[in-house]
Design a protein around this motif. Structure first.
Motif, PDB file in Angstrom:
ATOM      1  N   HIS A 167       1.441  -0.701  -0.225  1.00 11.52           N
ATOM      2  CA  HIS A 167      -0.342   0.196  -0.269  1.00 11.52           C
ATOM      3  C   HIS A 167       0.856   1.476  -0.073  1.00 11.52           C
ATOM      4  CE1 HIS A 167      -3.966  -1.903  -0.007  1.00 11.52           C
ATOM      5  NE2 HIS A 167      -3.674  -2.706   1.309  1.00 11.52           N
ATOM      6  N   ALA A 168       2.237   1.085   0.755  1.00 14.04           N
ATOM      7  CA  ALA A 168       3.073   2.482   0.642  1.00 14.04           C
ATOM      8  C   ALA A 168       3.487   2.469  -0.971  1.00 14.04           C
ATOM      9  CB  ALA A 168       3.964   2.302   1.826  1.00 14.04           C
ATOM     10  N   ASP A 169       3.776   1.122  -0.770  1.00 12.43           N
ATOM     11  CA  ASP A 169       4.490   1.956  -2.676  1.00 12.43           C
ATOM     12  C   ASP A 169       3.131   1.902  -3.616  1.00 12.43           C
ATOM     13  OD1 ASP A 169       6.867   0.217  -2.356  1.00 12.43           O
ATOM     14  OD2 ASP A 169       6.442  -1.718  -3.096  1.00 12.43           O
ATOM     15  N   ALA A 170       2.161   2.252  -3.464  1.00 14.69           N
ATOM     16  CA  ALA A 170       1.083   3.105  -4.405  1.00 14.69           C
ATOM     17  C   ALA A 170       1.156   4.429  -4.269  1.00 14.69           C
ATOM     18  CB  ALA A 170      -0.201   2.759  -3.976  1.00 14.69           C
ATOM     19  N   GLY A 171       2.007   4.949  -3.263  1.00 17.00           N
ATOM     20  CA  GLY A 171       2.041   6.353  -2.833  1.00 17.00           C
ATOM     21  C   GLY A 171       0.676   7.045  -2.422  1.00 17.00           C
ATOM     22  N   ASP A 172       0.515   8.332  -1.996  1.00 19.87           N
ATOM     23  CA  ASP A 172      -0.137   8.998  -2.433  1.00 19.87           C
ATOM     24  C   ASP A 172      -1.759   8.978  -2.866  1.00 19.87           C
ATOM     25  OD1 ASP A 172      -1.671  11.129  -0.383  1.00 19.87           O
ATOM     26  OD2 ASP A 172      -1.008  12.343  -1.326  1.00 19.87           O
ATOM     27  N   VAL A 173      -2.685   7.987  -2.636  1.00 16.23           N
ATOM     28  CA  VAL A 173      -3.827   7.405  -3.326  1.00 16.23           C
ATOM     29  C   VAL A 173      -4.387   7.486  -2.171  1.00 16.23           C
ATOM     30  CG1 VAL A 173      -4.887   5.587  -4.628  1.00 16.23           C
ATOM     31  CG2 VAL A 173      -1.943   5.390  -5.282  1.00 16.23           C
ATOM     32  N   ALA A 174      -5.895   8.360  -2.839  1.00 12.80           N
ATOM     33  CA  ALA A 174      -6.596   8.370  -1.626  1.00 12.80           C
ATOM     34  C   ALA A 174      -7.660   6.387  -1.839  1.00 12.80           C
ATOM     35  CB  ALA A 174      -7.744   9.310  -2.707  1.00 12.80           C
ATOM     36  N   PRO A 175      -8.238   7.168  -0.931  1.00 16.13           N
ATOM     37  CA  PRO A 175      -8.930   5.548  -0.503  1.00 16.13           C
ATOM     38  C   PRO A 175      -9.798   5.476  -1.873  1.00 16.13           C
ATOM     39  CG  PRO A 175      -9.104   6.428   1.690  1.00 16.13           C
ATOM     40  CD  PRO A 175      -8.663   7.631   0.419  1.00 16.13           C
ATOM     41  N   GLN A 176     -10.180   4.353  -2.506  1.00 14.49           N
ATOM     42  CA  GLN A 176     -11.326   4.096  -3.586  1.00 14.49           C
ATOM     43  C   GLN A 176     -11.678   3.062  -3.177  1.00 14.49           C
ATOM     44  OE1 GLN A 176      -8.734   3.880  -7.030  1.00 14.49           O
ATOM     45  NE2 GLN A 176      -8.354   6.069  -5.032  1.00 14.49           N
ATOM     46  N   THR A 177     -13.122   2.934  -4.020  1.00 12.79           N
ATOM     47  CA  THR A 177     -14.322   2.929  -3.617  1.00 12.79           C
ATOM     48  C   THR A 177     -14.259   1.911  -5.196  1.00 12.79           C
ATOM     49  OG1 THR A 177     -15.286   3.960  -2.894  1.00 12.79           O
ATOM     50  CG2 THR A 177     -16.657   2.326  -3.823  1.00 12.79           C
ATOM     51  N   VAL A 178     -14.114   0.249  -4.609  1.00 13.17           N
ATOM     52  CA  VAL A 178     -13.866  -1.431  -5.752  1.00 13.17           C
ATOM     53  C   VAL A 178     -15.115  -2.003  -5.434  1.00 13.17           C
ATOM     54  CG1 VAL A 178     -11.571  -2.532  -6.642  1.00 13.17           C
ATOM     55  CG2 VAL A 178     -11.367  -0.613  -5.217  1.00 13.17           C
ATOM     56  N   VAL A 179     -16.165  -1.952  -6.989  1.00 12.90           N
ATOM     57  CA  VAL A 179     -16.421  -2.984  -7.286  1.00 12.90           C
ATOM     58  C   VAL A 179     -15.338  -4.502  -7.705  1.00 12.90           C
ATOM     59  CG1 VAL A 179     -18.524  -3.730  -8.094  1.00 12.90           C
ATOM     60  CG2 VAL A 179     -18.376  -1.523  -7.724  1.00 12.90           C
ATOM     61  N   ILE A 180     -16.255  -5.697  -6.804  1.00 19.22           N
ATOM     62  CA  ILE A 180     -15.315  -7.171  -7.376  1.00 19.22           C
ATOM     63  C   ILE A 180     -16.503  -8.213  -7.550  1.00 19.22           C
ATOM     64  CG2 ILE A 180     -14.281  -9.084  -6.192  1.00 19.22           C
ATOM     65  CD1 ILE A 180     -12.988  -6.520  -3.920  1.00 19.22           C
ATOM     66  N   THR A 181     -15.610  -8.717  -8.474  1.00 16.05           N
ATOM     67  CA  THR A 181     -17.395  -9.986  -8.431  1.00 16.05           C
ATOM     68  C   THR A 181     -16.192 -11.426  -8.337  1.00 16.05           C
ATOM     69  OG1 THR A 181     -16.640 -10.389 -10.745  1.00 16.05           O
ATOM     70  CG2 THR A 181     -18.349  -8.586 -10.869  1.00 16.05           C
ATOM     71  N   GLY A 182     -17.460 -12.296  -8.312  1.00 22.12           N
ATOM     72  CA  GLY A 182     -15.928 -13.545  -7.351  1.00 22.12           C
ATOM     73  C   GLY A 182     -15.690 -13.170  -5.935  1.00 22.12           C
ATOM     74  N   ALA A 183     -16.055 -12.307  -5.338  1.00 22.90           N
ATOM     75  CA  ALA A 183     -15.961 -12.253  -4.207  1.00 22.90           C
ATOM     76  C   ALA A 183     -15.736 -13.056  -3.191  1.00 22.90           C
ATOM     77  CB  ALA A 183     -16.453 -10.842  -3.781  1.00 22.90           C
ATOM     78  N   SER A 184     -16.544 -14.643  -3.224  1.00 22.13           N
ATOM     79  CA  SER A 184     -16.044 -15.418  -2.801  1.00 22.13           C
ATOM     80  C   SER A 184     -15.434 -16.270  -3.241  1.00 22.13           C
ATOM     81  CB  SER A 184     -17.822 -16.041  -2.792  1.00 22.13           C
ATOM     82  OG  SER A 184     -17.937 -16.229  -3.564  1.00 22.13           O
ATOM     83  N   GLY A 185     -14.644 -16.100  -4.273  1.00 24.36           N
ATOM     84  CA  GLY A 185     -13.572 -17.140  -4.383  1.00 24.36           C
ATOM     85  C   GLY A 185     -12.318 -17.267  -3.647  1.00 24.36           C
ATOM     86  N   LEU A 186     -11.661 -18.038  -4.236  1.00 32.08           N
ATOM     87  CA  LEU A 186     -10.034 -17.520  -3.525  1.00 32.08           C
ATOM     88  C   LEU A 186      -9.413 -16.236  -3.730  1.00 32.08           C
ATOM     89  CD1 LEU A 186      -7.559 -19.699  -2.616  1.00 32.08           C
ATOM     90  CD2 LEU A 186      -7.227 -20.138  -4.676  1.00 32.08           C
ATOM     91  N   ILE A 187      -9.396 -16.171  -5.365  1.00 32.63           N
ATOM     92  CA  ILE A 187      -8.827 -15.399  -5.373  1.00 32.63           C
ATOM     93  C   ILE A 187     -10.000 -13.584  -4.714  1.00 32.63           C
ATOM     94  CG2 ILE A 187      -8.030 -13.604  -7.027  1.00 32.63           C
ATOM     95  CD1 ILE A 187      -7.570 -15.876  -8.698  1.00 32.63           C
ATOM     96  N   GLY A 188     -10.634 -13.135  -4.796  1.00 34.64           N
ATOM     97  CA  GLY A 188     -11.323 -12.564  -3.836  1.00 34.64           C
ATOM     98  C   GLY A 188     -11.151 -12.429  -2.957  1.00 34.64           C
ATOM     99  N   THR A 189     -11.603 -13.554  -2.014  1.00 36.34           N
ATOM    100  CA  THR A 189     -11.670 -13.004  -0.508  1.00 36.34           C
ATOM    101  C   THR A 189     -10.414 -12.918  -0.169  1.00 36.34           C
ATOM    102  OG1 THR A 189     -12.965 -15.002  -0.489  1.00 36.34           O
ATOM    103  CG2 THR A 189     -11.452 -14.972   1.520  1.00 36.34           C
TER     104      THR A 189
END
Length: 498
Positions: free
Chosen positions: A187-209
């Motif tokens: 997260h620090a590597d991302a620099g000064d990035v404001a908090p994002q609102t992110v929509v995820i599909t497949g969120a119950s899967g291995l990667i999405g969780t």
């Protein structure tokens, strides 16, 4: 307190390849105090005390901290920390024996500390204090300290297992401190990035969780598109790609969409009907989201729509993102999958296609299926063993998805693979070394075809070595760029060196 053992003494810091401070191994101490056994783990974190504390107090921290090599199951998650809430885990205590562990937050002081105690579980008693400490004169780093007082169960008989517990605590907390620091550094590597609102599909899967947990602990807001009845209080919205239905309000005010949903490639034998489901679940869902975003007045700025290295087909030579599509079912699916995002592209939305390789984690996927036969000494290469295997550790994949989401330089295909792909024989040997088992029991190609049918060729007996040129060109940092360091981190908790 009597301290009878000190491990991994911290003696300062060393530099990473990018020049950022990297914490040394944590300082670990075992001892006794008034009849209790004690344990302490302390290490330096690469960000401020406030950032470390905030990470722990947010939803998702538990998912990020559970050691991947242990089959710990979350029965009830208390979510964000606050006094009085309880979490219930199912933990293995012996082969084929599990026990529920109920822990309650006894004290929670944001920015400073929290304490959890065992209500019921595998120990005679458990009192765990988490502290976040400043480093004098260095506001850019801090120290994390875990202090535990515990008693073994079953009185004197419990002492017979004390050595195993000491070893397991040291291993687990070394991993937890590594994972905390590694995520915070991402997260620090991302620099000064404001908090994002992110929509995820497949969120119950291995990667999405895990992606949800990674983003939430980093301070981002995550919404989920789900097929079942949504829980609005959990940020869920309904969609049904097969019917072409979607609640477009999920995207209102969103900054990014990460689309991971699709029917499992290896869940069932490949009948014509199953192959249609594999294709349609990817193409129809992608097209539905792309067209919905394209119709918005103010859409999210980026659409990260997953793809796969199957795009390249079966190749004997190494390839990168500049290579043309290959041949075969998986290649055809991948091409159609990526093309389905064209409406979003035409609307001026930045579209990124992570072409994901074999994702390594013992919690699921290919590696989970390989471990049991290898542990029994029955593991080995599949077919000729010369077919390429483009792999990536799950935590590096989270880093890739996060990076392409927030970095405008990424557009189009991005190979989400480690920089050192291998052939199947090399993979089998590396897994055997890490598990301390031979890897000399190959599965002939004809046997794979009998056992797995039509999917055996594309999934097991064919492959490609895909290299992440786009990531390299933009300076992406891998946690585990080589296979053995990745497997050791996932399977025995050994953090990578340097």
């Amino acid at each position: 307190m009597v301290r009878d053992e000190v491990q991994s003494p911290a003696v300062g810091r060393h530099e990473s390849r990018e020049g950022a401070p990297v914490p040394d191994q944590p300082r670990i101490e075992h001892g006794t105090d008034a009849g209790d056994r004690t344990f302490r783990c302390e290490s330096e974190m690469p960000v401020s005390k406030t950032e470390v504390a905030d990470w722990h107090f947010r939803a998702g921290a538990l998912d990020r901290l559970l050691p991947p090599w242990q089959d710990v199951r979350v029965i009830e998650d208390s979510g964000p920390l606050r006094p009085g809430v309880e979490t219930v885990l199912s933990v293995p205590i012996a082969p084929f024996v599990r026990k529920r562990w109920r822990a309650r937050i006894e004290e929670a002081v944001p920015g400073e500390r929290f304490i959890d105690v065992q209500v019921s579980g595998p120990f005679g008693a458990w009192h765990h204090r988490h502290e976040f400490l400043e480093i004098e004169g260095d506001a850019s780093s801090s120290r994390l300290r875990d202090s535990i007082a515990y008693r073994m169960p079953m009185g004197p008989l419990g002492g017979l297992g004390a050595g195993v517990v000491r070893r397991d605590l040291a291993k687990m907390f070394e991993y937890r401190h590594y994972r905390t620091a590694a995520d915070l550094r991402r997260h620090a590597d991302a620099g000064d990035v404001a908090p994002q609102t992110v929509v995820i599909t497949g969120a119950s899967g291995l990667i999405g969780t895990q992606l949800t947990a990674f983003l939430r602990t980093g301070g981002h807001v995550v919404r989920h598109l789900v097929r079942r009845t949504p829980d609005a209080s959990a940020g869920e919205y309904r969609w049904d790609p097969a019917r072409g239905e979607i609640d477009a309000s999920a995207f209102d005010g969103a900054d990014a969409v990460v689309h991971l949903a699709g029917a499992g490639i290896a869940d069932r034998r490949w009948t014509p009907e199953r192959m249609k489901v594999i294709r349609d679940s990817r193409v129809d869902g992608t097209r539905l989201i792309a067209e919905t975003l394209a119709a918005m007045t103010t859409p999210p700025s980026v659409f990260v729509s997953a793809s796969a290295v199957g795009f390249y087909g079966n190749r004997s030579e190494r390839v990168d993102e500049s290579a043309a599509a290959g041949e075969g079912f998986l290649s055809d699916v991948s091409v159609a999958w990526e093309d389905a995002a064209d409406a979003a592209r035409a609307a001026g939305i930045r579209v990124v296609h992570p072409r994901i390789g074999v994702v390594l984690t013992p919690k699921g996927g290919a590696l989970e299926k390989m471990i049991p036969p290898f542990k029994l000494g029955a593991g080995g290469p599949l077919g000729s063993g010369r077919q390429g295997l483009s792999w990536i550790g799950i935590d590096d994949l989270l880093g890739v998805l996060h990076r392409v989401m927030i970095d405008d330089r990424y557009v189009g295909p991005v190979n989400a693979t480690a920089p050192e792909p291998v052939d199947q024989r090399t993979f089998a040997k590396a897994l055997g070394r890490v598990l301390r088992r031979p890897a000399i029991a190959p599965m002939p190609g004809f046997a794979a075809k009998i056992l797995f049918g039509r999917m055996a060729g594309p999934l097991l007996l064919e492959g490609v070595e895909a290299t992440p040129t786009v990531l390299a060109d933009h300076g992406f940092r891998f946690e585990t760029p080589d296979l053995e360091s990745c497997l050791r981190l996932l399977l025995d908790g050994t953090p990578p060196a340097g």
